[in-house]
Design a protein around this motif. Structure first.
Motif, mmCIF file in Angstrom:
data_model
loop_
_atom_site.group_PDB
_atom_site.id
_atom_site.type_symbol
_atom_site.label_atom_id
_atom_site.label_comp_id
_atom_site.label_asym_id
_atom_site.label_seq_id
_atom_site.Cartn_x
_atom_site.Cartn_y
_atom_site.Cartn_z
ATOM 1 N N TRP A 74 0.838 -1.209 0.000
ATOM 2 C CA TRP A 74 0.000 0.000 0.000
ATOM 3 C C TRP A 74 0.870 1.254 0.000
ATOM 4 O O TRP A 74 2.040 1.215 0.378
ATOM 5 N N HIS A 75 0.287 2.362 -0.402
ATOM 6 C CA HIS A 75 1.072 3.579 -0.646
ATOM 7 C C HIS A 75 1.600 4.244 0.622
ATOM 8 O O HIS A 75 2.447 5.147 0.531
ATOM 9 N N ASP A 76 1.140 3.819 1.798
ATOM 10 C CA ASP A 76 1.678 4.393 3.037
ATOM 11 C C ASP A 76 2.821 3.552 3.610
ATOM 12 O O ASP A 76 3.279 3.794 4.722
ATOM 13 N N GLN A 77 3.290 2.576 2.826
ATOM 14 C CA GLN A 77 4.350 1.678 3.294
ATOM 15 C C GLN A 77 5.523 1.657 2.312
ATOM 16 O O GLN A 77 6.167 0.626 2.142
ATOM 17 N N LEU A 78 5.817 2.789 1.690
ATOM 18 C CA LEU A 78 6.799 2.793 0.610
ATOM 19 C C LEU A 78 8.212 3.167 1.033
ATOM 20 O O LEU A 78 9.139 3.069 0.217
ATOM 21 N N ALA A 79 8.410 3.604 2.275
ATOM 22 C CA ALA A 79 9.781 3.760 2.762
ATOM 23 C C ALA A 79 10.414 2.370 2.788
ATOM 24 O O ALA A 79 9.733 1.378 3.065
ATOM 25 N N PRO A 80 11.703 2.263 2.471
ATOM 26 C CA PRO A 80 12.307 0.928 2.321
ATOM 27 C C PRO A 80 12.052 -0.038 3.471
ATOM 28 O O PRO A 80 11.657 -1.189 3.240
ATOM 29 N N ASP A 81 12.268 0.388 4.706
ATOM 30 C CA ASP A 81 12.052 -0.523 5.839
ATOM 31 C C ASP A 81 10.591 -0.928 5.957
ATOM 32 O O ASP A 81 10.274 -2.093 6.238
ATOM 33 N N ALA A 82 9.693 0.041 5.748
ATOM 34 C CA ALA A 82 8.261 -0.247 5.832
ATOM 35 C C ALA A 82 7.843 -1.201 4.719
ATOM 36 O O ALA A 82 7.024 -2.115 4.928
ATOM 37 N N LEU A 83 8.394 -1.011 3.526
ATOM 38 C CA LEU A 83 8.072 -1.894 2.398
ATOM 39 C C LEU A 83 8.504 -3.324 2.705
ATOM 40 O O LEU A 83 7.742 -4.275 2.453
ATOM 41 N N HIS A 84 9.688 -3.480 3.270
ATOM 42 C CA HIS A 84 10.147 -4.835 3.600
ATOM 43 C C HIS A 84 9.283 -5.478 4.677
ATOM 44 O O HIS A 84 8.973 -6.676 4.606
ATOM 45 N N ARG A 85 8.872 -4.684 5.660
ATOM 46 C CA ARG A 85 7.972 -5.235 6.690
ATOM 47 C C ARG A 85 6.629 -5.626 6.083
ATOM 48 O O ARG A 85 6.056 -6.670 6.428
ATOM 49 N N ALA A 86 6.122 -4.788 5.188
ATOM 50 C CA ALA A 86 4.840 -5.084 4.537
ATOM 51 C C ALA A 86 4.941 -6.367 3.714
ATOM 52 O O ALA A 86 4.022 -7.198 3.715
ATOM 53 N N PHE A 87 6.060 -6.519 3.011
ATOM 54 C CA PHE A 87 6.237 -7.742 2.222
ATOM 55 C C PHE A 87 6.259 -8.973 3.123
ATOM 56 O O PHE A 87 5.606 -9.978 2.827
ATOM 57 N N ASP A 88 7.014 -8.897 4.213
ATOM 58 C CA ASP A 88 7.087 -10.040 5.135
ATOM 59 C C ASP A 88 5.702 -10.407 5.664
ATOM 60 O O ASP A 88 5.362 -11.595 5.778
ATOM 61 N N ALA A 89 4.890 -9.388 5.972
ATOM 62 C CA ALA A 89 3.540 -9.640 6.475
ATOM 63 C C ALA A 89 2.681 -10.301 5.406
ATOM 64 O O ALA A 89 1.920 -11.243 5.688
ATOM 65 N N SER A 90 2.803 -9.826 4.170
ATOM 66 C CA SER A 90 2.024 -10.426 3.084
ATOM 67 C C SER A 90 2.416 -11.874 2.849
ATOM 68 O O SER A 90 1.556 -12.753 2.680
#
Length: 275
Positions: A74-90
């Motif tokens: 999602w567009h509120d998770q695009l900072a690199p660390d946040a993106l990696h956390r979002a991917f792990d959750a998915s």
């Protein structure tokens, strides 16, 4: 229908969209789609159904290598660390060890595009996703991602249906060998009641919605991911793969208004920007 090969991965040209299918109720719908023959499933963190997609895949008994699974950040998770956390959750919700395509769902006005795309690509380099892509980027954004940043974009997902032109985008993507994945291909249900599509459907012994899907599949480099909750509609969309359009059909559909965009969130980019 042959898949589209992009960045070394084969994407089935007809996929199954799962937008607005939240929660566990999505599982039997997705199980039905898999049983009917779909092998390309499109989900996203925002859809809140990744766990249901994973459960349906597990229940299907289909070999993982025979499936193409897309999810998105999602567009509120695009900072690199946040993106990696979002991917792990998915990945955890899906219950998979990798996805086939991981995409930025919407651009953010304040994102550092280069850093975001580097973080996205790092997941591919680690073998956690086979390919990466973006959704809802306008043409200047795509040009920057591809030409300046050099991101290995495998597909661009956009709203595309018989009532919305994507001529400029398609021209650019074809030049770069990047397929366009059409979401909302039935114009959020409007295609099913369109008189022109209905008339063409009668000619082919098909429904209006099937003609919309067939029109998209008739185009070079276009992948289509219609959503369908009922098994009858799921089957109908698959059957649209066998409809062959002629020049009269293309002319009639080409004459429909092409300025009707139905997905217009407040955070969308400027679609009129010229790249």
């Amino acid at each position: 229908m042959d898949p589209i090969i992009t960045r070394g991965v084969a994407i089935p040209r007809l996929g199954f969209g799962t937008f607005r299918m939240p929660g566990a109720d999505a599982q039997p719908v997705i199980e039905s789609a898999l049983a009917i023959g779909y092998r390309h499933i499109d989900t996203a963190a925002m859809y809140e159904n990744e766990a249901a997609v994973g459960a349906a895949i597990a229940a299907s008994g289909i070999r993982r290598d025979d499936l193409f699974v897309t999810t998105k950040v999602w567009h509120d998770q695009l900072a690199p660390d946040a993106l990696h956390r979002a991917f792990d959750a998915s990945l955890r919700k899906l219950g998979l060890d990798h996805v086939d395509l991981y995409m930025i769902h919407w651009p953010s006005r304040d994102m550092d595009m280069a850093a975001t795309l580097k973080a996205l690509t790092s997941l591919q380099e680690r073998g956690l996703t086979r390919a990466v892509g973006v959704c809802n980027f306008n043409l200047p954004m795509i040009r920057r991602a591809v030409e300046e940043i050099g991101a290995p974009i495998a597909s661009v997902q956009l709203e595309y249906h018989p009532f919305l032109s994507q001529t400029s985008m398609l021209g650019y993507l074809r030049e770069k060998g990047i397929p366009l994945t059409a979401y909302a291909p039935l114009a959020q249900g409007r295609a099913a009641s369109d008189p022109t599509l209905a008339a063409l459907g009668r000619k082919h012994g098909a429904g209006a919605a099937q003609m919309a899907v067939a029109w998209l599949l008739d185009q070079e480099g276009v992948i289509v991911i219609p959503k369908a909750s009922r098994s009858e509609s799921q089957k109908a969309n698959l059957e649209a793969c066998s409809i062959g359009l002629d020049d009269d059909d293309r002319t009639a559909i080409g004459a429909l208004p092409k300025d009707q965009r139905f997905v217009r969130p407040p955070f969308a980019p400027d679609w009129n920007a010229i790249g």
